[in-house]
Design a protein around this motif. Sequence first.
Motif, short mmCIF file in Angstrom:
data_model
loop_
_atom_site.label_atom_id
_atom_site.label_comp_id
_atom_site.label_asym_id
_atom_site.label_seq_id
_atom_site.Cartn_x
_atom_site.Cartn_y
_atom_site.Cartn_z
N TRP A 25 21.87 2.59 68.28
CA TRP A 25 23.25 2.08 68.37
C TRP A 25 24.15 2.88 67.43
N ALA A 26 23.70 3.07 66.20
CA ALA A 26 24.50 3.80 65.22
C ALA A 26 24.74 5.25 65.67
N ALA A 27 23.71 5.87 66.22
CA ALA A 27 23.83 7.27 66.63
C ALA A 27 24.73 7.44 67.85
N TRP A 28 24.61 6.54 68.82
CA TRP A 28 25.36 6.70 70.07
C TRP A 28 26.73 6.02 70.03
N LEU A 29 26.82 4.84 69.42
CA LEU A 29 28.06 4.06 69.51
C LEU A 29 28.72 3.78 68.18
N GLY A 30 27.97 3.73 67.11
CA GLY A 30 28.48 3.28 65.83
C GLY A 30 29.60 4.11 65.23
N GLY A 78 11.61 -6.60 70.28
CA GLY A 78 12.17 -5.69 69.28
C GLY A 78 13.48 -5.07 69.72
N THR A 79 13.52 -4.62 70.97
CA THR A 79 14.74 -4.00 71.48
C THR A 79 15.87 -5.01 71.56
N THR A 80 15.57 -6.20 72.04
CA THR A 80 16.60 -7.23 72.17
C THR A 80 17.15 -7.65 70.82
N VAL A 81 16.28 -7.89 69.87
CA VAL A 81 16.73 -8.30 68.53
C VAL A 81 17.53 -7.19 67.86
N GLY A 82 17.02 -5.96 67.92
CA GLY A 82 17.71 -4.85 67.26
C GLY A 82 19.07 -4.56 67.84
N LEU A 83 19.17 -4.52 69.16
CA LEU A 83 20.46 -4.22 69.79
C LEU A 83 21.45 -5.36 69.60
N THR A 84 20.97 -6.59 69.66
CA THR A 84 21.85 -7.74 69.44
C THR A 84 22.38 -7.74 68.01
N LEU A 85 21.53 -7.46 67.07
CA LEU A 85 21.95 -7.38 65.67
C LEU A 85 22.98 -6.27 65.45
N ALA A 86 22.72 -5.11 66.04
CA ALA A 86 23.66 -3.99 65.89
C ALA A 86 25.02 -4.32 66.50
N ALA A 87 25.03 -4.93 67.67
CA ALA A 87 26.29 -5.31 68.31
C ALA A 87 27.03 -6.34 67.46
N TYR A 88 26.31 -7.31 66.93
CA TYR A 88 26.95 -8.32 66.10
C TYR A 88 27.60 -7.70 64.87
N TRP A 91 30.69 -5.48 65.91
CA TRP A 91 31.84 -6.15 66.53
C TRP A 91 32.33 -7.36 65.76
N SER A 92 31.67 -7.79 64.71
CA SER A 92 31.99 -9.05 64.05
C SER A 92 33.34 -9.06 63.33
N ASP A 93 34.00 -7.93 63.22
CA ASP A 93 35.31 -7.91 62.57
C ASP A 93 36.45 -8.31 63.52
N ASP A 94 36.12 -8.69 64.75
CA ASP A 94 37.11 -9.14 65.72
C ASP A 94 37.59 -10.54 65.35
N ALA A 95 38.86 -10.66 65.02
CA ALA A 95 39.42 -11.93 64.55
C ALA A 95 39.50 -12.98 65.65
N GLY A 102 30.61 -10.89 73.95
CA GLY A 102 30.06 -9.55 74.14
C GLY A 102 28.66 -9.42 73.58
N VAL A 103 28.44 -9.99 72.41
CA VAL A 103 27.12 -9.94 71.79
C VAL A 103 26.10 -10.70 72.65
N ALA A 104 26.52 -11.85 73.19
CA ALA A 104 25.63 -12.62 74.07
C ALA A 104 25.29 -11.83 75.33
N LEU A 105 26.28 -11.13 75.87
CA LEU A 105 26.02 -10.30 77.06
C LEU A 105 25.08 -9.15 76.74
N VAL A 106 25.25 -8.55 75.57
CA VAL A 106 24.33 -7.48 75.15
C VAL A 106 22.91 -8.04 75.03
N MET A 107 22.79 -9.23 74.44
CA MET A 107 21.48 -9.83 74.25
C MET A 107 20.80 -10.11 75.60
N VAL A 108 21.52 -10.75 76.51
CA VAL A 108 20.93 -11.09 77.81
C VAL A 108 20.62 -9.82 78.61
N GLY A 109 21.55 -8.87 78.63
CA GLY A 109 21.33 -7.64 79.37
C GLY A 109 20.17 -6.82 78.83
#
Length: 136
Positions: A25-30, A78-88, A91-95, A102-109
Amino acid sequence: MGLKRPVLRAVVPALVLAGMSVAAWAAWLGWDQDQDVRADGSVSGPYEPWQVAGLAVTLLAAVCCTAARGHSAAAVGGTTVGLTLAAYVDWSDDASGLFVVGVALVMVGTFVASAVASAVVSAATDPLRRDRPLTR
């Protein structure tokens, strides 16, 4: 007393995949945090399609390799937990609080995609494993 070997065999691959997911996540999107404004005034982003595709291919390879080694649950978890954590974290600075959707969609997807990929690879490689005798 320490952890027993079977527990380590289950936990270590999941932790490794969770760490790989956060790093991917950090390498591609962060690094891309700015939205793009087009000539017509519309806004898109911050991610480009090639970044998301790169992340997906990277994680697909990791999930497939892990599942092929017999760690399907670790590949999915592992993939689900890691990607969900990275997204959270990203994106958590969104007021508005909508980042939770979005985080829930990342987790389910991530869960669905990694479960399907893991099941396909496990089914394809199970007869090829040498630690189990073939039965007919």
